[in-house]
Write a protein that holds these residues in place. Structure first.
Motif, PDB file in Angstrom:
ATOM      1  N   SER A  86      -3.582  11.879-116.873  1.00 48.06           N
ATOM      2  CA  SER A  86      -4.136  12.765-115.845  1.00 48.06           C
ATOM      3  C   SER A  86      -3.234  12.864-114.619  1.00 48.06           C
ATOM      4  CB  SER A  86      -5.540  12.319-115.436  1.00 48.06           C
ATOM      5  OG  SER A  86      -5.505  11.063-114.812  1.00 48.06           O
ATOM      6  N   SER A  87      -2.337  11.891-114.422  1.00 50.65           N
ATOM      7  CA  SER A  87      -1.475  11.891-113.232  1.00 50.65           C
ATOM      8  C   SER A  87      -0.395  12.952-113.292  1.00 50.65           C
ATOM      9  CB  SER A  87      -0.834  10.520-113.027  1.00 50.65           C
ATOM     10  OG  SER A  87       0.151  10.278-114.009  1.00 50.65           O
ATOM     11  N   HIS A 145       0.372  11.025-107.231  1.00 46.56           N
ATOM     12  CA  HIS A 145       1.030   9.984-108.021  1.00 46.56           C
ATOM     13  C   HIS A 145       1.719  10.609-109.225  1.00 46.56           C
ATOM     14  CE1 HIS A 145       1.856   6.185-109.954  1.00 46.56           C
ATOM     15  NE2 HIS A 145       1.341   6.672-111.065  1.00 46.56           N
ATOM     16  N   SER A 146       2.960  10.299-109.372  1.00 52.13           N
ATOM     17  CA  SER A 146       3.709  10.766-110.533  1.00 52.13           C
ATOM     18  C   SER A 146       4.188   9.557-111.309  1.00 52.13           C
ATOM     19  CB  SER A 146       4.912  11.599-110.102  1.00 52.13           C
ATOM     20  OG  SER A 146       4.493  12.772-109.473  1.00 52.13           O
ATOM     21  N   PRO A 147       4.080   9.593-112.639  1.00 49.06           N
ATOM     22  CA  PRO A 147       4.542   8.449-113.423  1.00 49.06           C
ATOM     23  C   PRO A 147       6.060   8.312-113.346  1.00 49.06           C
ATOM     24  CG  PRO A 147       3.894  10.263-114.863  1.00 49.06           C
ATOM     25  CD  PRO A 147       3.533  10.660-113.463  1.00 49.06           C
ATOM     26  N   SER A 148       6.526   7.089-113.468  1.00 45.50           N
ATOM     27  CA  SER A 148       7.971   6.843-113.430  1.00 45.50           C
ATOM     28  C   SER A 148       8.607   7.272-114.746  1.00 45.50           C
ATOM     29  CB  SER A 148       8.245   5.354-113.195  1.00 45.50           C
ATOM     30  OG  SER A 148       7.870   4.612-114.346  1.00 45.50           O
ATOM     31  N   PHE A 149       9.920   7.460-114.710  1.00 46.38           N
ATOM     32  CA  PHE A 149      10.678   7.780-115.907  1.00 46.38           C
ATOM     33  C   PHE A 149      10.495   6.668-116.939  1.00 46.38           C
ATOM     34  CE2 PHE A 149      14.509   8.045-118.497  1.00 46.38           C
ATOM     35  CZ  PHE A 149      14.565   9.408-118.771  1.00 46.38           C
ATOM     36  N   LEU A 178      12.049  10.220-125.150  1.00 46.46           N
ATOM     37  CA  LEU A 178      11.871  11.049-123.950  1.00 46.46           C
ATOM     38  C   LEU A 178      13.150  11.796-123.646  1.00 46.46           C
ATOM     39  CD1 LEU A 178      10.083  11.852-121.537  1.00 46.46           C
ATOM     40  CD2 LEU A 178      11.068   9.904-120.305  1.00 46.46           C
ATOM     41  N   MET A 179      13.028  13.101-123.465  1.00 47.55           N
ATOM     42  CA  MET A 179      14.165  13.924-123.085  1.00 47.55           C
ATOM     43  C   MET A 179      13.723  14.857-121.968  1.00 47.55           C
ATOM     44  SD  MET A 179      15.825  14.822-126.773  1.00 47.55           S
ATOM     45  CE  MET A 179      17.301  15.502-126.051  1.00 47.55           C
ATOM     46  N   ILE A 180      14.562  15.034-120.987  1.00 47.82           N
ATOM     47  CA  ILE A 180      14.271  15.963-119.907  1.00 47.82           C
ATOM     48  C   ILE A 180      15.278  17.104-120.006  1.00 47.82           C
ATOM     49  CG2 ILE A 180      14.262  16.298-117.412  1.00 47.82           C
ATOM     50  CD1 ILE A 180      13.277  13.434-117.175  1.00 47.82           C
TER      51      ILE A 180
END
Length: 104
Positions: free
Chosen positions: A74-75, A81-85, A99-101
């Motif tokens: 939900s964040s 609040h943003s989750p960390s990488f 994970l790819m950005i």
């Protein structure tokens, strides 16, 4: 007693519904502003769905709690609040993904 199932079940709508919504300039502007957040959230749900995992199972693999996974999911839509990488990478790995950005 009905128990809550840990599933993603979007509300069905038609192409005509989309056309009506997106013809409203205010809706379109608000949608565009949230496009990145919704795309990221959809990726999280899709990864978990493809892995066939519940939030509780992802939490167990990551060594955390179901409520932490719920907050993480939900964040993505939260300004506070943003989750960390690192956390996103752990979530992806728990779902058997990498994970790819990508910037476009």
């Amino acid at each position: 007693m009905v128990k809550h199932k840990d599933i993603f079940s979007p509300v069905p709508h038609s192409r005509k519904d989309d056309e009506k919504l997106f013809s409203n300039p205010s809706f379109k502007k608000a949608w565009d502003a949230l496009e990145e957040e919704y795309a990221a959230l959809a990726e999280l749900f899709q990864a978990r769905k493809e892995a066939g995992l519940t939030q509780e199972q992802v939490a167990q693999i990551m060594g955390t709690t179901k409520s932490a996974i719920s907050r993480l999911e939900s964040s993505i839509r939260s300004d506070s609040h943003s989750p960390s990488f690192s956390t996103l990478r752990k979530y992806a790995n728990a779902c058997g993904k990498k994970l790819m950005i990508k910037m476009v």
